[in-house]
Design a protein around this motif. Structure first.
Motif, mmCIF file in Angstrom:
data_model
loop_
_atom_site.group_PDB
_atom_site.id
_atom_site.type_symbol
_atom_site.label_atom_id
_atom_site.label_comp_id
_atom_site.label_asym_id
_atom_site.label_seq_id
_atom_site.Cartn_x
_atom_site.Cartn_y
_atom_site.Cartn_z
ATOM 1 N N PRO A 771 -9.136 12.042 76.362
ATOM 2 C CA PRO A 771 -8.969 12.840 77.580
ATOM 3 C C PRO A 771 -9.331 12.039 78.826
ATOM 4 N N PRO A 772 -8.433 11.987 79.811
ATOM 5 C CA PRO A 772 -8.643 11.120 80.988
ATOM 6 C C PRO A 772 -9.837 11.565 81.824
ATOM 7 N N ASN A 773 -10.637 10.601 82.199
ATOM 8 C CA ASN A 773 -11.809 10.872 83.028
ATOM 9 C C ASN A 773 -12.268 9.548 83.627
ATOM 10 N N VAL A 774 -12.491 9.544 84.926
ATOM 11 C CA VAL A 774 -12.938 8.318 85.599
ATOM 12 C C VAL A 774 -14.358 8.468 86.131
ATOM 13 N N LEU A 812 -9.337 15.500 87.664
ATOM 14 C CA LEU A 812 -9.113 15.384 86.219
ATOM 15 C C LEU A 812 -9.984 16.378 85.449
ATOM 16 N N GLY A 813 -11.187 16.651 85.966
ATOM 17 C CA GLY A 813 -12.028 17.672 85.338
ATOM 18 C C GLY A 813 -11.396 19.046 85.440
ATOM 19 N N ASP A 814 -10.839 19.391 86.619
ATOM 20 C CA ASP A 814 -10.151 20.677 86.783
ATOM 21 C C ASP A 814 -8.929 20.762 85.872
ATOM 22 N N LEU A 815 -8.201 19.666 85.784
ATOM 23 C CA LEU A 815 -7.016 19.637 84.926
ATOM 24 C C LEU A 815 -7.391 19.868 83.469
ATOM 25 N N GLY A 820 -6.380 21.581 79.357
ATOM 26 C CA GLY A 820 -6.718 20.638 78.293
ATOM 27 C C GLY A 820 -6.142 21.017 76.940
ATOM 28 N N GLN A 821 -6.204 22.298 76.607
ATOM 29 C CA GLN A 821 -5.684 22.723 75.302
ATOM 30 C C GLN A 821 -4.186 22.491 75.210
ATOM 31 N N THR A 822 -3.473 22.748 76.294
ATOM 32 C CA THR A 822 -2.019 22.527 76.305
ATOM 33 C C THR A 822 -1.691 21.041 76.226
ATOM 34 N N LEU A 823 -2.372 20.225 77.034
ATOM 35 C CA LEU A 823 -2.061 18.797 77.089
ATOM 36 C C LEU A 823 -2.447 18.073 75.796
ATOM 37 N N THR A 839 -2.598 23.224 89.530
ATOM 38 C CA THR A 839 -3.720 22.279 89.690
ATOM 39 C C THR A 839 -3.231 21.060 90.460
ATOM 40 N N PRO A 840 -2.962 21.218 91.738
ATOM 41 C CA PRO A 840 -2.415 20.102 92.530
ATOM 42 C C PRO A 840 -3.463 19.009 92.721
ATOM 43 N N SER A 841 -2.979 17.780 92.837
ATOM 44 C CA SER A 841 -3.841 16.632 93.090
ATOM 45 C C SER A 841 -3.032 15.590 93.840
ATOM 46 N N LYS A 842 -3.668 14.961 94.800
ATOM 47 C CA LYS A 842 -2.972 13.921 95.559
ATOM 48 C C LYS A 842 -2.754 12.667 94.732
ATOM 49 N N PHE A 843 -3.375 12.602 93.534
ATOM 50 C CA PHE A 843 -3.247 11.409 92.688
ATOM 51 C C PHE A 843 -2.174 11.577 91.609
ATOM 52 N N LEU A 844 -1.674 12.815 91.420
ATOM 53 C CA LEU A 844 -0.692 13.088 90.375
ATOM 54 C C LEU A 844 0.648 13.446 90.987
#
Length: 888
Positions: A771-774, A812-815, A820-823, A839-844
Motif C-alpha cells: 500500500p502506497p505511503n510516503v 495517500l492516507g485518505d485514499l 483501500g479495500q477496493t484498490l 478523494t481528489p489530490s493534486k498529486f494524482l
C-alpha cells in the motif's frame, strides 16, 4: 466417565494423580488443608531460591491470587465429601508441586501463572454457593448431580496439574492414566480444551445449584447435558484431524519467521559438501582436542562440551563445518527408518544480514529440533507450552525460543549443535550467553563453533570451551588436492599449456595459499578468465609470489577488470554496489537489470546484462557467486571488506579505487536508481492498458522483474541516505561519484509532481501488495531540513519537497482509508473518475467526467455517517448521495 457417580470420580482422580507421580515427585508432594498453609510453604521455599527473586515473587503473588479464588471451591468440596478431607488436600498439594517443579524455569512459571489466572477467571467466586450449601446440607443430602458437577471441576484442575508434572518429568515412555482422556493433542490445545470444559462444568455446577430453588431449570439442564454429549462426540470424531492440524500449526508458528532461512541453511550445507574435494578435511578429526570433546562425559558440572575452531578469513571453515556435520551424522547411532540424525546446525553470514541475529539462529535450531521430534508427543507438548500465548499474537520472544530449546534438548540423548561464522553474529554476547545456558541445562548436548581467531569469548563460558587454532600447514594437503583436480581440468580444456608439471603447479599453489582455500579458488578462477592470454596465464603461475595474500589477489583481479570498456566497468561497479547495499538479496535476473539502472539514463526502454547466470564469474572476476536459491552474493565476506576499504583508503591501486565501495555514494546511487527505474522503465497509465481491466500481477512482474524490489525498498534507500546526510553535514554539499544530495531532491520533486507517474506508482503498489505511503520519506525529509537544510544550495527545494511530501502522505492516507479495500482487489480503479472525484489530490490524475458537490460540511470528530439513499440521473452523468451525520 458419565456412568460413574461423583464418589467414584473423586476417588479415581485422587488415586490416578498419585500414580502419575515419579518417586522424586512423590517425595516433594505434601497435602495441605487450606490455601494459606500452602502459600506459606511456597513462600518459605522461594526465599531460599538462589536466583530470579523479583520474578519469582511476582509468580508467588499470582499463585496466591489463584489460591484465594479457588479456596471457596475447596470449602465446597469439604462440605460435600466431608468424609474425605484428603481430596481438597490433594488439590493444594498438586498446585504447590507444580510450582516447585517449575521453580528453575522462571519463564515456565510465568506461563503457568497466565494459565492459573485464566482458570481462576473461568471459575466464578464460590462464596455465595458455599453459604447456600451449608444451609442446604443441614436440611438433607446433596443432589447426586450437584456432586457430579463438582467432581468434574475437581477433575479438570487435578488433570491440569498432573499433565504439567508429567511434562517436567524425566521419566521416559511415561503414560498418563487420568480419566478425562481422548487421543493425544498438543499441550496448548489441551489447555484450551480444559478452559472450555471448566466453563461448561462451571455452568453445570451453577445450574445444579439453581435446581435446588427453581425446578423450571430442568429443561435447560437437559439441553446442557445433551450439549456436553454432542461436544464429546464431535471431539472424538474430529480428533485425528485436529491433531494433525495442531502439529502443523505449532511447527509453522515457530518456523514461519525463519522458514526461508532453514531451507537456505540446508542448501548451503549441500553446496559446501558438493564443492568439497573428496577425501579432504579428515585431518580435523584426528586432533586430540577434538577427540576429547567428542568423547567428553557430560556428567560433570563444568565439562568441556563446547569446542571452537578458529581459522583466518578464507581458510575454508564453512567447508570444514560441513564436513563435521556430515561426520557427526554418520557417527550417530543407527536410526529407525525415517528418523533424522540428532545434529542441528546454523550458518551465520553477514553478507545476508537476516541470518546474523541470535534469535534467528536459535529459532532455526528450534525448528530443526521440532522437525526431529515431530513424532514425540512429549516434546511437542513442551514446545507448545513454552510458546503458549493466551493473549494471542504470533511474535515469539528470544526468551521463549531459548526456553523451548533448552527444555527440548534435555529430552534428546547425545545431540550436537554446530554453528559456523560465529564472529559474524551481530549480538555475540547474547549468543554466548544462550550457549552457556544450553551447556548448563542440557548437559547431554555438545556444541561446535567455527569463527575467526579474533573473536572474544566471555569469561562466563571459557571453562566449558576447548579451542583449536587452525594452522596454515594443516590444510595444505587439501588445497593441493583441490588445486591438482582443477589444474588437470584446465589442462584438458587447453586453458593451460600441457607441458607443465600439474603436480608441481598444484604444490606451488598450495604453498603460496598459506592455508587460504579462497586464495587458491580465486587464483584458479582468475587463470580461466576469458580475457587473459596464454602468456599472461603462464606469467601468473610463474610469479605467484606477487599474488600472495587475498588483498594482492583482489588487486590483480580488479586490475584485470579495469581493462574492460568503460561501460562494462561501470556495470561491474554498480553490481558490487547493489550486492553490498541491498536490503534483500537480488536474484541474478534482478541484478542484471539493477546493474544497468542509473539516474538520467539516456537509453530508453528495458535493459539488462545478457546471460548473467552463465557469465557471472567472468563478469565479476569470480568475486560474485550465486546462492543455491538463485540470489547473488560476494564469494566471501572479505571481498566486501576489501572493496569498502578500497573506497576509502588513498593508498589503494587506481583499479581498486575505481571499483571500491564508498558508503555515502553507494547509498545515494541505490536510492536514485530505484526512483529512476520506476520513472523510466514503467510506462505511465493503466498497467493493463485500460482503466477498466485489472492487471495481472504475474504478467507485470514478469515484464518488469525489478519492480517488486523498487516498490518495497525505494523509500528505505532514500531514508537511509538522508539519515546519513543528516548525521554528516559534510554530505550536504559533497559531490559524490554517483551525484549529490541535490540531485536526489530534484528527482524526488520531479517524481511526485508528475501526476501520471504518481498514479501509476499507486496502481503498482496496490497490485504488488505494498500500500502506497510516503510517510517515512516525509519524516526523513523533515528531519534533514531541520538539521542542515540551510547549508545546501537547494534549501528552498528541500523546504518545498518536505511540504509536498507531507501533503502526499495525507492524501495517500485518505485514499487508503476510503478506497483501500477496493484498490487491493482492483488497483486499476485508481484511474476511474469516482476515486479522483471523491478523494481528489493534486498529486494524482484528476477527472472532468465526475464532480462531487457537498451539501453539508465534512463530518468532524464525534460524528459518523450512514448512507441514506443514492440516485443517478437518467443520462447516468450525475449521481446524488444522501448521508446522515450522527453523534457517536
Amino acid at each position: 466417565m458419565d456412568s460413574m457417580d461423583a464418589d467414584a470420580i473423586f476417588a479415581n482422580t485422587f488415586h490416578a494423580f498419585h500414580n502419575t507421580l515419579t518417586n522424586d515427585q512423590k517425595e516433594l508432594f505434601v497435602p495441605y488443608t487450606n490455601a494459606q498453609s500452602m502459600i506459606e510453604s511456597v513462600e518459605s521455599q522461594m526465599k531460599r531460591h538462589p536466583v530470579h527473586d523479583t520474578r519469582l515473587t511476582a509468580c508467588v503473588a499470582r499463585l496466591n491470587a489463584f489460591a484465594q479464588g479457588v479456596a471457596p471451591f475447596c470449602e465446597i468440596i469439604n462440605i460435600i465429601v466431608s468424609s474425605h478431607p484428603e481430596y481438597a488436600g490433594l488439590l493444594w498439594g498438586a498446585i504447590r508441586l507444580v510450582f516447585l517443579l517449575g521453580s528453575n524455569y522462571i519463564t515456565f512459571l510465568e506461563k503457568m501463572g497466565d494459565m492459573f489466572t485464566q482458570l481462576r477467571n473461568a471459575i466464578h467466586a464460590y462464596e455465595e454457593y458455599a453459604a447456600k450449601l451449608r444451609t442446604h446440607c443441614q436440611g438433607g443430602s446433596v443432589s447426586p448431580r450437584l456432586m457430579k458437577a463438582l467432581s468434574y471441576l475437581y477433575l479438570d484442575i487435578i488433570e491440569f496439574c498432573g499433565d504439567t508434572c508429567r511434562l517436567l518429568s524425566s521419566k521416559k515412555g511415561f503414560q498418563v492414566t487420568l480419566l478425562w482422556k481422548f487421543c493425544w493433542k498438543p499441550f496448548d490445545l489441551r489447555f484450551g480444551g480444559l478452559l472450555v470444559r471448566v466453563r461448561k462444568h462451571m455452568q453445570f455446577f451453577e445450574l445444579e445449584m439453581s435446581l435446588s430453588h427453581m425446578t423450571l431449570s430442568l429443561d435447560h439442564y437437559a439441553k446442557y447435558e445433551q450439549d456436553l454429549q454432542n461436544i464429546a462426540e464431535r471431539l472424538t470424531e474430529c480428533d485425528i484431524e485436529r491433531r494433525e492440524r495442531a502439529e502443523n500449526s505449532e511447527m509453522g508458528s515457530v518456523g514461519s519467521p525463519v522458514g526461508e532461512v532453514v531451507v537456505l541453511l540446508q542448501d548451503l550445507y549441500d553446496q559446501a559438501l558438493q564443492r568439497r574435494t573428496p577425501g579432504t578435511g579428515t585431518w580435523l578429526f584426528e586432533n586430540l582436542i577434538y577427540h576429547e570433546w567428542f568423547n567428553v562425559s557430560n556428567t560433570t558440572q563444568n565439562c568441556r562440551n563446547i569446542i571452537m575452531f578458529h581459522g583466518k578469513p578464507g581458510y575454508g571453515k564453512t567447508h570444514l563445518c560441513a564436513s563435521l556435520i556430515e561426520r557427526l551424522r554418520r557417527m550417530s547411532q543407527p536410526l529407525p527408518e525415517g528418523k533424522r540424525p540428532n545434529v542441528f546446525f546454523y550458518f551465520f553470514d553477514k553478507l545476508q544480514p537476516t541470518t546474523c541475529r541470535t534469535q534467528v539462529a536459535f529459532q532455526s535450531i528450534l525448528s530443526q529440533i521440532l522437525d526431529f521430534c515431530e513424532k514425540d508427543k512429549n516434546s511437542i507438548d513442551l514446545a507448545s507450552l513454552a510458546l503458549y500465548k493466551h493473549h494471542g499474537g504470533s511474535f515469539v520472544s528470544q526468551e521463549e525460543v531459548m526456553f523451548a530449546t533448552e527444555m527440548l534438548l534435555q529430552k534428546i540423548d547425545g545431540c550436537y549443535l554446530v554453528f559456523d561464522g560465529v564472529d559474524e553474529c551481530i549480538n555475540s554476547c547474547d549468543f554466548f550467553q544462550s550457549l552457556n545456558n544450553i551447556a548448563s541445562t542440557a548437559g547431554n548436548s555438545k556444541i561446535a563453533l567455527f569463527s575467526r581467531p579474533d573473536i572474544r569469548v566471555p569469561k562466563s563460558i571459557v571453562a566449558r570451551v576447548s579451542r583449536i587454532f587452525l594452522r596454515s600447514s594443516q590444510n595444505t594437503g587439501d588445497i593441493q588436492s583441490y588445486a591438482l583436480q582443477r589444474i588437470l581440468e584446465l589442462t584438458d580444456e587447453q586453458v593451460l599449456p600441457t607441458n607443465r608439471d600439474t603436480t608441481e603447479v598444484a604444490f606451488e599453489i598450495a604453498t603460496r595459499a598459506d592455508g587460504m582455500f579462497l586464495w587458491a579458488y580465486l587464483l584458479i578462477e582468475y587463470l580461466q578468465c576469458e580475457g587473459l592470454s596464454a602468456q599472461e596465464r603462464i606469467e601468473a603461475l610463474e610469479e605467484m609470489v606477487v599474488l600472495e595474500g587475498l588483498e594482492k589477489l583482489y588487486a590483480i583481479i580488479l586490475e584485470k577488470m579495469s581493462r574492460n570498456p568503460p561501460k562494462a566497468r561501470a556495470n561491474v561497479r554498480r553490481a558490487f554496489q547493489w550486492t553490498a547495499g541491498i536490503l534483500r538479496p537480488l536474484t541474478i535476473q534482478e541484478l542484471s537489470i539493477a546493474a544497468t539502472s542509473f539516474p538520467r539514463k539516456s537509453t530508453p526502454g528495458p535493459d539488462e546484462i545478457p546471460n548473467l547466470e552463465q557469465t557471472l564469474g567472468s563478469f565479476s572476476g569470480s568475486l560474485l557467486e550465486s546462492n543455491p536459491d538463485g540470489t547473488v552474493r560476494f564469494v566471501h565476506s572479505s571481498v566486501k571488506e576489501y572493496l569498502q576499504s578500497a573506497g576509502t583508503m588513498l593508498n589503494m591501486t587506481k583499479a581498486a579505487q575505481e571499483f571500491g565501495i564508498v558508503q555515502a555514494s553507494t547509498l545515494l546511487y541505490l536510492a536514485r536508481a530505484c526512483i529512476a527505474y520506476m520513472e523510466t522503465q514503467i510506462p505511465t497509465g493503466p498497467l493493463s492498458g485500460s482503466s477498466q481491466v485489472t492487471p495481472s500481477k504475474h504478467l507485470i512482474a514478469g515484464k518488469y522483474p525489478f519492480l517488486d524490489y523498487c516498490l518495497k525498498h525505494w523509500q528505505n534507500h532514500v531514508c537511509i541516505f538522508m539519515d546519513l546526510a543528516r548525521s554528516r553535514t559534510s554530505c550536504f554539499g559533497q559531490v559524490h561519484r554517483d551525484g549529490t544530495l541535490s540531485d536526489l531532491l530534484v528527482e524526488l520533486t520531479s517524481f511526485i509532481h508528475n501526476r501520471k507517474r504518481v498514479t501509476t506508482w499507486v496502481e503498482c503498489s496496490w497490485l504488488f501488495e505494498v500500500p502506497p505511503n510516503v510517510a517515512k520519506v516525509a519524516s526523513a525529509t523533515d528531519a534533514l531540513q531541520s538539521t542542515g537544510g540551510s547549508v545546501t544550495d537547494r534549501s528552498t527545494l528541500l523546504e518545498d519537497l518536505a511540504a509536498n511530501l507531507r501533503l502526499l502522505a495525507r492524501d495517500l492516507g485518505d485514499l487508503s482509508s476510503a478506497w483501500g479495500q477496493t484498490l487491493s482487489i482492483t488497483p486499476n480503479e485508481i484511474w476511474e473518475p469516482s476515486l479522483s472525484a471523491f478523494t481528489p489530490s493534486k498529486f494524482l490524475v484528476g477527472t472532468q467526467d465526475c464532480k462531487v458537490t457537498r451539501l453539508t460540511v465534512s463530518h468532524g470528530p464525534g460524528l459518523f455517517s450512514t448512507l441514506v439513499q443514492t440516485r443517478s440521473s437518467e443520462d447516468g452523468l450525475e449521481i446524488g448521495v444522501v448521508k446522515l451525520l450522527m453523534p457517536r
